[in-house]
Write an enzyme that holds these catalytic residues in place. Structure first.
Site, PDB file in Angstrom:
ATOM      1  N   GLY A 175      -6.121   8.547  25.200  1.00  0.00           N
ATOM      2  CA  GLY A 175      -6.503   7.220  25.691  1.00  0.00           C
ATOM      3  C   GLY A 175      -7.994   6.980  25.652  1.00  0.00           C
ATOM      4  N   THR A 228      -9.291   3.874  23.625  1.00  0.00           N
ATOM      5  CA  THR A 228      -9.503   2.433  23.446  1.00  0.00           C
ATOM      6  C   THR A 228      -9.164   1.649  24.714  1.00  0.00           C
ATOM      7  OG1 THR A 228      -8.936   2.707  21.124  1.00  0.00           O
ATOM      8  CG2 THR A 228      -8.913   0.461  21.989  1.00  0.00           C
ATOM      9  N   SER A 274     -14.110  -0.082  18.783  1.00  0.00           N
ATOM     10  CA  SER A 274     -15.098   0.564  17.895  1.00  0.00           C
ATOM     11  C   SER A 274     -16.264   1.087  18.725  1.00  0.00           C
ATOM     12  CB  SER A 274     -15.616  -0.443  16.866  1.00  0.00           C
ATOM     13  OG  SER A 274     -14.563  -0.977  16.122  1.00  0.00           O
ATOM     14  N   THR A 322      -0.929   5.411  21.348  1.00  0.00           N
ATOM     15  CA  THR A 322       0.222   5.938  20.605  1.00  0.00           C
ATOM     16  C   THR A 322       0.877   7.091  21.359  1.00  0.00           C
ATOM     17  OG1 THR A 322      -0.910   5.345  18.556  1.00  0.00           O
ATOM     18  CG2 THR A 322       0.916   6.886  18.351  1.00  0.00           C
ATOM     19  N   GLN A 360       4.218  -7.047  -5.036  1.00  0.00           N
ATOM     20  CA  GLN A 360       4.166  -8.031  -6.118  1.00  0.00           C
ATOM     21  C   GLN A 360       5.079  -7.619  -7.275  1.00  0.00           C
ATOM     22  OE1 GLN A 360       2.583 -10.764  -5.576  1.00  0.00           O
ATOM     23  NE2 GLN A 360       2.793 -11.767  -7.560  1.00  0.00           N
ATOM     24  N   GLU A 399      -8.082   4.659  14.390  1.00  0.00           N
ATOM     25  CA  GLU A 399      -8.969   5.840  14.361  1.00  0.00           C
ATOM     26  C   GLU A 399     -10.273   5.523  13.612  1.00  0.00           C
ATOM     27  OE1 GLU A 399      -7.385   9.771  14.167  1.00  0.00           O
ATOM     28  OE2 GLU A 399      -5.401   9.093  14.769  1.00  0.00           O
TER      29      GLU A 399
END
Ligand SMILES: Cc1cc2nc3c(=O)[nH]c(=O)nc-3n(C[C@H](O)[C@H](O)[C@H](O)COP(=O)(O)OP(=O)(O)OC[C@H]3O[C@@H](n4cnc5c(N)ncnc54)[C@H](O)[C@@H]3O)c2cc1C
Length: 382
Positions: free
Chosen positions: A124, A126, A132, A158, A338, A365
């Protein structure tokens, strides 16, 4: 393969590719559609020893290195990015901080289960106001007697809410020193009063990967849940991220390869205006470019992993690998979609899933721009 690999590395890669094709790929569409992480697949990865790959045997690992871990992640990323990131985060973000910085007690209590895939842990860093700019952490932890009291929140974490998630290691401001924030890392067991794992995000991709916001409201954990030295949390987490970038680059190279393989097969089998699509030069050039991207991405992550395993400086090589491979995955996913035409937009074909999944490879990350900052710093520009 691009860089010479040892016999056992080739065998490991082949073994995980076989597992990916026979066990992981068949469940990927349904897992993505239902936003469900298969705990059965996680358990099987545990039985194969994948969670223990880069750890020594005396702590319950397989005695391999980071190269071995990344080969496994690449092989999984080729067919299912959600499963690949579950392994990547489980090892490099969940277990590695405890292995590298944890106390003897923390290591002996948690590593056997984390390295066997019986338990997962989150990382943990963020926060809503600190991504950033991870040093902008606002979550706080203060010592009250022999307990830390934690207040704040984390986002996008996550593996934080799976049925086998045991704890999350969080960064928190624990004071100030020399006019700067003192940031430490603390283990918070799931289920601790005041610690809430909020409902999972509705993500654009990586649907089967487990990602939650976390909140901490007066959460009390024992003082010995500190991971590493007090005040070393930020430095420690950044070193974990440097390594993690190699693993994300490997995942990206696998995704780029999965898109290439699918697009080559499709172009050979699809008839357009009376001839196989693969006979059109536009398709050939597109596929050739995709091949070149896979090659470059793989070279870049192999190089970074070899440097890391040799104990040499690898931060810039890891940033170049993540930048190159993340772009390769996104570009190949777009080109493969495509080549598939309308079918590319249908979820039943894996290329469409890769198209949604690959975007995060340029963000998680450390964003592409953060990798560019690391590389620019190496040029002495800042
Ligand atoms: C699915 C998912 C899983 C994740 N898992 C985890 C996890 O397990 N643990 C964890 O701690 N975090 C996790 N993250 C968070 C992830 O690492 C961050 O989202 C990422 O680092 C970017 O931070 P941010 O979202 O705050 O974006 P911001 O930092 O707000 O960036 C926004 C934009 O600004 C750009 N930017 C920022 N600073 C600069 C600058 N100085 N110069 C130029 N451009 C700049 C960025 O590159 C980006 O394009 C996860 C995210 C996702 C989506």
């Amino acid at each position: 393969m691009t860089i010479d690999l040892a016999e056992e590395e080739l065998e490991l890669s082949a073994m995980v590719r076989e597992f990916a094709d026979t066990v992981v790929a068949p469940q990927a569409y349904e897992a993505d559609r239902t936003h469900t992480l298969s705990m059965e697949v996680v358990a099987q990865m545990g039985d194969l020893g994948l969670f223990g790959l880069p750890f020594p045997e005396d702590v319950g690992g397989q005695g391999g290195d980071y190269m071995a871990l990344c080969l496994a992640i690449e092989a999984l990323g080729r067919v299912d990015q959600s499963i690949a990131i579950t392994l990547e985060a489980g090892v490099s973000l969940g277990a590695m901080p405890i292995f590298r910085f944890g106390s003897d007690e923390q290591r002996s209590e948690h590593l056997p289960d984390l390295l066997a895939g019986r338990a997962l842990a989150g990382f943990g860093l963020t926060e809503p106001e600190a991504g950033s700019d991870a040093g902008a952490t606002r979550t706080t932890a203060r010592l009250d007697g022999d307990e830390w009291v934690i207040d704040g929140s984390k986002q996008f974490i996550t593996n934080s809410g799976t049925p086998i998630t045991r704890f999350v290691t969080v960064t928190a401001v624990t004071g100030s020193a020399d006019g700067r924030k003192e940031i430490s890392t603390i283990m918070v067991p799931n289920g601790t009063p005041g610690f809430a794992v909020e409902p999972a995000y509705d993500k654009v991709g990586w649907h089967a990967s487990d990602t939650h916001p976390l909140t901490f409201d007066g959460v009390r954990v024992p003082a010995e849940n500190l991971v590493g030295e007090r005040g070393s949390g930020f430095k420690n987490f950044l070193s974990i991220l440097d390594e993690g970038r190699i693993a994300i680059a490997a995942l990206s190279a696998g995704a780029a390869e999965g898109c290439l393989e699918a697009a080559v097969d499709y172009a050979k089998s699809r008839t357009v205006f009376g001839a196989a699509l693969s006979t059109r030069q536009n398709a050939q050039f597109t596929l050739a470019r995709m091949r070149a991207r896979v090659h470059t991405a793989r070279l870049a992550w192999h190089h970074a992993a070899r440097l890391r395993d040799a104990g040499k400086p690898f931060a810039e090589a890891a940033a170049i690998a993540k930048l190159t491979a993340g772009d390769a995955a996104m570009d190949n996913a777009r080109d493969a979609t495509q080549i598939f035409g309308g079918n590319g937009f249908m979820n039943e074909f894996a290329v469409g899933r890769h198209y949604r999944d690959s975007k995060i490879l340029e963000i998680g990350e450390g964003t592409t721009e953060v990798q560019l900052l690391v590389i620019a710093r190496g040029l002495g520009l800042m």
